[in-house]
Design a protein around this motif. Structure first.
Motif, PDB file in Angstrom:
ATOM      1  N   SER A  92      -5.575  13.245   8.195  1.00 47.86           N
ATOM      2  CA  SER A  92      -5.535  12.257   9.278  1.00 47.86           C
ATOM      3  C   SER A  92      -4.114  11.806   9.607  1.00 47.86           C
ATOM      4  N   GLN A  93      -3.160  12.054   8.705  1.00 46.37           N
ATOM      5  CA  GLN A  93      -1.785  11.632   8.946  1.00 46.37           C
ATOM      6  C   GLN A  93      -0.889  12.777   9.405  1.00 46.37           C
ATOM      7  N   GLN A  97       3.676   7.294   6.148  1.00 44.40           N
ATOM      8  CA  GLN A  97       4.690   6.453   6.790  1.00 44.40           C
ATOM      9  C   GLN A  97       5.611   5.820   5.756  1.00 44.40           C
ATOM     10  N   GLN A  98       5.035   5.202   4.745  1.00 43.60           N
ATOM     11  CA  GLN A  98       5.859   4.501   3.767  1.00 43.60           C
ATOM     12  C   GLN A  98       6.572   5.475   2.826  1.00 43.60           C
ATOM     13  N   GLY A  99       5.949   6.620   2.550  1.00 45.59           N
ATOM     14  CA  GLY A  99       6.623   7.627   1.740  1.00 45.59           C
ATOM     15  C   GLY A  99       7.873   8.157   2.424  1.00 45.59           C
ATOM     16  N   ASN A 110      -4.058   3.406   3.929  1.00 47.70           N
ATOM     17  CA  ASN A 110      -3.916   2.236   3.057  1.00 47.70           C
ATOM     18  C   ASN A 110      -4.060   2.586   1.569  1.00 47.70           C
ATOM     19  N   LYS A 111      -4.264   3.872   1.274  1.00 45.35           N
ATOM     20  CA  LYS A 111      -4.306   4.312  -0.126  1.00 45.35           C
ATOM     21  C   LYS A 111      -3.136   5.248  -0.442  1.00 45.35           C
ATOM     22  N   LYS A 130       3.127   8.021  -0.307  1.00 42.81           N
ATOM     23  CA  LYS A 130       3.403   6.961  -1.279  1.00 42.81           C
ATOM     24  C   LYS A 130       2.082   6.343  -1.689  1.00 42.81           C
ATOM     25  N   VAL A 131       1.883   6.175  -2.979  1.00 42.91           N
ATOM     26  CA  VAL A 131       0.633   5.620  -3.494  1.00 42.91           C
ATOM     27  C   VAL A 131       0.618   4.114  -3.232  1.00 42.91           C
ATOM     28  N   ILE A 132      -0.367   3.655  -2.455  1.00 45.53           N
ATOM     29  CA  ILE A 132      -0.511   2.236  -2.123  1.00 45.53           C
ATOM     30  C   ILE A 132      -1.549   1.575  -3.022  1.00 45.53           C
TER      31      ILE A 132
END
Length: 429
Positions: free
Chosen positions: A370-371, A37-39, A32-33, A298-300
């Motif tokens: 962790s990812q 996935q989103q990157g 969440n930071k 990606k920076v969240i």
């Protein structure tokens, strides 16, 4: 700029490259930071190609439950590997020319689908074609769509022949898996029914709200998992065989190690004994990369680096893989290819380190933190079994003298495998 952040132009705008010293900031940041996935979704244009979604639930399921599945499918993987190898490479009674890349991809597709959907669907050529072509069309469209403006890209994607074909293949996938799923759900009503070890059942059991029982979720999972696992593992087996042919001095020691196992099932315990093979795979991974950047995020939430640099929300960041793997390597003489670095694992405290599935700040093939890739254990097991069976059954060599790595061509930050590389194979008596 080895010691400070820099940026370069690349879809979807710019990518910020962080120096190696900030690797822990990437490793320790939660999804969440800093989001992988989103990157990936942004860079690979997931809204059009379907590659990598925002669905963390599936990644969590694989990370949590795939070990339970693997323990039940090891011998299935071995059986399928033998059959797929014979079908794809063929008898090769004498030296026979083989364009290997499509063969290894087909081998991995067949092995994976035997585990993912089981029999009889894994034998259905329509299903194999559907899964293969969905993956090929998705990745084939990425670099093409990079060249279009964001305003025109949706129209180009809608008209792209490859992406248009995916819509038809998804319909075909629904038609093919529907009777399998209906029968499975019916059988599960019988308390004496023992479900087979496959991804279909893993998805059914993995969602407590019943979402895994729906046709939509099953199709999305099968196609999504295929995109994540099939071509990457198939290309890995291809470049492993290429690296063996380029360093033939490793062939006989690895073959003798496999022969030394004897006629035993290729389960977790026995495959773990192939330490030379594991070491060779890990070394090859250092030299053959799928991307020239690693740990993409990606920076969240705004990220402040120790030097005071602030990365705003929406920034795409990564590290330079070459810099991490070679210039900041923990290995002795990292610029030399050494396929048998397994002696590192013999040192105190290193028994679980320096394995092909192990991640680290200087080994980024499966990401870091962790990812990291949750499917790497299955992928490496597939690669080991496939390579072991090739070593046992064939002699092989490159038809022409190697000039460079087959992964040396680059489009943007992605490397591409050269499908034109030809090998010569001969069956071993």
């Amino acid at each position: 700029y080895p010691d400070r952040p820099y940026k370069f132009r690349h879809h979807p705008g710019e990518i910020v490259i962080l120096p190696f010293k900030y690797m822990d900031e990437i490793k320790n940041a939660p999804e969440n930071k800093l989001s992988f996935q989103q990157g990936s979704f942004d860079m690979l244009i997931g809204e059009h190609t379907g590659i990598t979604g925002h669905d963390l639930e599936m990644a969590t399921l694989i990370r949590r439950d795939v070990g339970r599945l693997l323990d039940r499918v090891y011998t299935i993987v071995d059986d399928e590997a033998v059959d797929a190898m014979k079908q794809e490479i063929g008898p090769c009674e004498d030296w026979t020319e083989v364009e290997l890349l499509p063969k290894t991809v087909r081998m991995i597709v067949k092995i994976s689908q035997r585990v993912f959907v089981g029999e009889p669907l894994c034998r259905d050529e329509r299903w194999l074609e559907t899964i293969t072509n969905c993956t090929a069309a998705s990745f084939g469209s990425v670099t093409k769509l990079w060249t279009y403006n964001w305003m025109t890209r949706p129209f180009v994607a809608w008209r792209d022949p490859g992406l248009r074909s995916i819509r038809q293949y998804k319909k075909e996938a629904r038609d093919l898996i529907r009777p399998i799923l209906d029968e499975r759900l019916k059988n599960l009503q019988n308390p004496d029914f023992k479900a087979p070890p496959d991804l279909i059942q893993l998805v059914i059991d993995g969602w407590k709200d019943g979402k895994g029982r729906t046709l939509d979720q099953q199709v999305a999972t099968q196609i999504g998992t295929g995109r994540a696992a099939l071509f990457t593992t198939g290309v890995t087996v291809f470049h492993l065989i290429y690296d063996l042919a380029s360093h033939p001095e490793y062939i006989q020691p690895l073959r003798e190690e496999v022969i030394g196992l004897g006629s035993v099932p290729m389960n977790r315990a026995n495959v773990a004994k192939l330490t030379k093979l594991d070491s060779f795979i890990r070394e090859c991974q250092r030299w053959s990369k799928f991307m020239i950047i690693g740990t993409m995020r990606k920076v969240i939430q705004p990220l402040t680096l120790p030097d005071g640099t602030v990365l705003p929300v929406g920034t795409l960041l990564a590290v330079d893989t070459q810099n991490a793997v070679f210039d900041n390597s923990s290995l002795e003489d990292p610029n030399r290819f050494d396929g048998f670095r397994r002696k590192l694992r013999a040192q105190d405290g290193n028994s679980m380190k320096y394995q092909a599935v192990s991640t680290g700040p200087d080994h980024l093939v499966f990401g870091y933190g962790s990812q990291a890739c949750p499917g790497r254990f299955f992928a490496i097991h597939e690669a080991k079994v496939a390579l072991a069976r090739v070593l046992l059954n064939y002699d092989f060599k490159l038809k022409d003298k190697p000039v460079d790595s087959p992964m040396a061509r680059v489009v943007g930050v992605l490397t591409t495998a050269d499908p034109s590389v030809k090998f010569l194979f001969k069956s071993r008596k």
